[in-house]
Design a protein around this motif. Structure first.
Motif, mmCIF file in Angstrom:
data_model
loop_
_atom_site.group_PDB
_atom_site.id
_atom_site.type_symbol
_atom_site.label_atom_id
_atom_site.label_comp_id
_atom_site.label_asym_id
_atom_site.label_seq_id
_atom_site.Cartn_x
_atom_site.Cartn_y
_atom_site.Cartn_z
ATOM 1 N N LEU A 101 -35.541 30.663 -25.770
ATOM 2 C CA LEU A 101 -35.009 29.764 -24.748
ATOM 3 C C LEU A 101 -33.933 28.867 -25.341
ATOM 4 O O LEU A 101 -33.974 28.521 -26.517
ATOM 5 N N TRP A 102 -33.004 28.475 -24.516
ATOM 6 C CA TRP A 102 -31.965 27.525 -24.918
ATOM 7 C C TRP A 102 -31.959 26.428 -23.871
ATOM 8 O O TRP A 102 -31.585 26.650 -22.734
ATOM 9 N N GLU A 103 -32.434 25.245 -24.278
ATOM 10 C CA GLU A 103 -32.530 24.115 -23.351
ATOM 11 C C GLU A 103 -33.328 24.500 -22.093
ATOM 12 O O GLU A 103 -32.990 24.104 -20.977
ATOM 13 N N GLN A 153 -23.041 20.518 -19.489
ATOM 14 C CA GLN A 153 -23.962 19.598 -20.170
ATOM 15 C C GLN A 153 -23.717 19.597 -21.670
ATOM 16 O O GLN A 153 -23.739 18.544 -22.312
ATOM 17 N N ARG A 154 -23.489 20.781 -22.250
ATOM 18 C CA ARG A 154 -23.214 20.855 -23.690
ATOM 19 C C ARG A 154 -21.908 20.114 -24.013
ATOM 20 O O ARG A 154 -21.808 19.419 -25.016
ATOM 21 N N ARG A 155 -20.914 20.294 -23.144
ATOM 22 C CA ARG A 155 -19.608 19.669 -23.378
ATOM 23 C C ARG A 155 -19.702 18.152 -23.262
ATOM 24 O O ARG A 155 -19.086 17.411 -24.029
ATOM 25 N N ARG A 156 -20.488 17.673 -22.292
ATOM 26 C CA ARG A 156 -20.648 16.215 -22.117
ATOM 27 C C ARG A 156 -21.337 15.583 -23.319
ATOM 28 O O ARG A 156 -21.146 14.392 -23.598
ATOM 29 N N SER A 173 -11.609 19.798 -21.535
ATOM 30 C CA SER A 173 -12.556 18.802 -22.021
ATOM 31 C C SER A 173 -13.452 18.222 -20.931
ATOM 32 O O SER A 173 -14.409 17.515 -21.235
ATOM 33 N N LYS A 174 -13.152 18.520 -19.660
ATOM 34 C CA LYS A 174 -13.957 17.975 -18.566
ATOM 35 C C LYS A 174 -14.933 19.034 -18.063
ATOM 36 O O LYS A 174 -15.047 20.121 -18.634
#
Length: 233
Positions: A28-30, A56-59, A124-125
């Motif tokens: 599993l990943w997150e 979510q990873r980027r934030r 980036s967003k």
């Protein structure tokens, strides 16, 4: 002329900055099955889930900082020609100052066209359904998913083949094709493997030195040692 060091890094070096590793023992990943969020089939089934997952990873990236291992690798550049081949999709190496990187599994801060994998843009967003490239095709995370080719693998193999010293950090060297890179090391080249639970032994490879520590514990001392050696030469 500076000697060339190729560094192979994996999830372990980022984990010490607070970024969760790729997957746990259950696959599993997150909380998601990796094939749901890291495969072309998963994206085709539920693109919104996949986009939200990487959003979510980027934030998270602005909330984490490069650690002492990332910083130590940057210090090597004063005395060596350093190439970092990383399986990590974060930007912690860049933020620590490292200048020559090969992201073989892609980058969170880039997106690419679903129609043309060579159309890659900085991003980036949040990435959402309805975000298109200039040709009008949906954008997707610039991540190499399971079942996809690894476009930069040949470049990474050449960097390893040309190295005078190879350092491996935070990767089990069990996941292919990235695990095959060590086999491109030229005969006689020193290999340093830094991992608290090393998956290889010094009998597996010629000139292999194992440092059974985490990246933050083991790398700064090795960098100091290599720096002192370079000063004497």
């Amino acid at each position: 002329m500076k000697k060339r060091i190729t560094v192979l890094t994996g999830a372990g070096i980022s984990a010490e900055s607070g970024i969760n590793t790729f997957r746990d023992a259950g696959g599993l990943w997150e909380g998601h099955d990796v094939m749901d969020v890291a495969s072309p089939e998963g994206f085709a089934r539920n693109p919104k889930l996949v986009l939200d997952f990487y959003n979510q990873r980027r934030r998270q990236l602005p909330e984490v900082l490069p650690n002492e291992a990332h910083k130590a690798l940057f210090k090597l550049e004063e005395f060596y020609d350093v190439t970092i081949v990383t399986q990590n999709v974060d930007d912690l190496h860049e933020r620590a100052g490292s200048t020559n990187l090969i992201h073989i599994h892609g980058e969170l801060l880039k997106a690419r066209s679903t129609k043309n994998e060579n159309v890659i843009i900085t991003w980036s967003k949040d990435l959402n359904l309805g975000d298109y490239c200039e040709k009008g095709h949906q954008l997707r995370p610039h991540i190499v998913w399971f079942g996809e080719a690894v476009p930069l693998l040949e470049q990474a193999a050449i960097a390893t083949q040309n190295a005078d010293i190879v350092i491996i950090i935070g990767t089990s060297m069990q996941v292919y094709p990235a695990a095959s890179l060590i086999d491109y090391t030229q005969s006689g080249v020193p290999i340093y493997f830094i991992d608290p639970q090393p998956s290889v032994s010094e009998n597996n490879y010629e000139n292999l030195s194992i440092i059974a520590k985490t990246a933050v514990e083991g790398l700064p001392n090795l960098v100091t040692e290599l720096t002192e050696t370079a000063k004497r030469q």
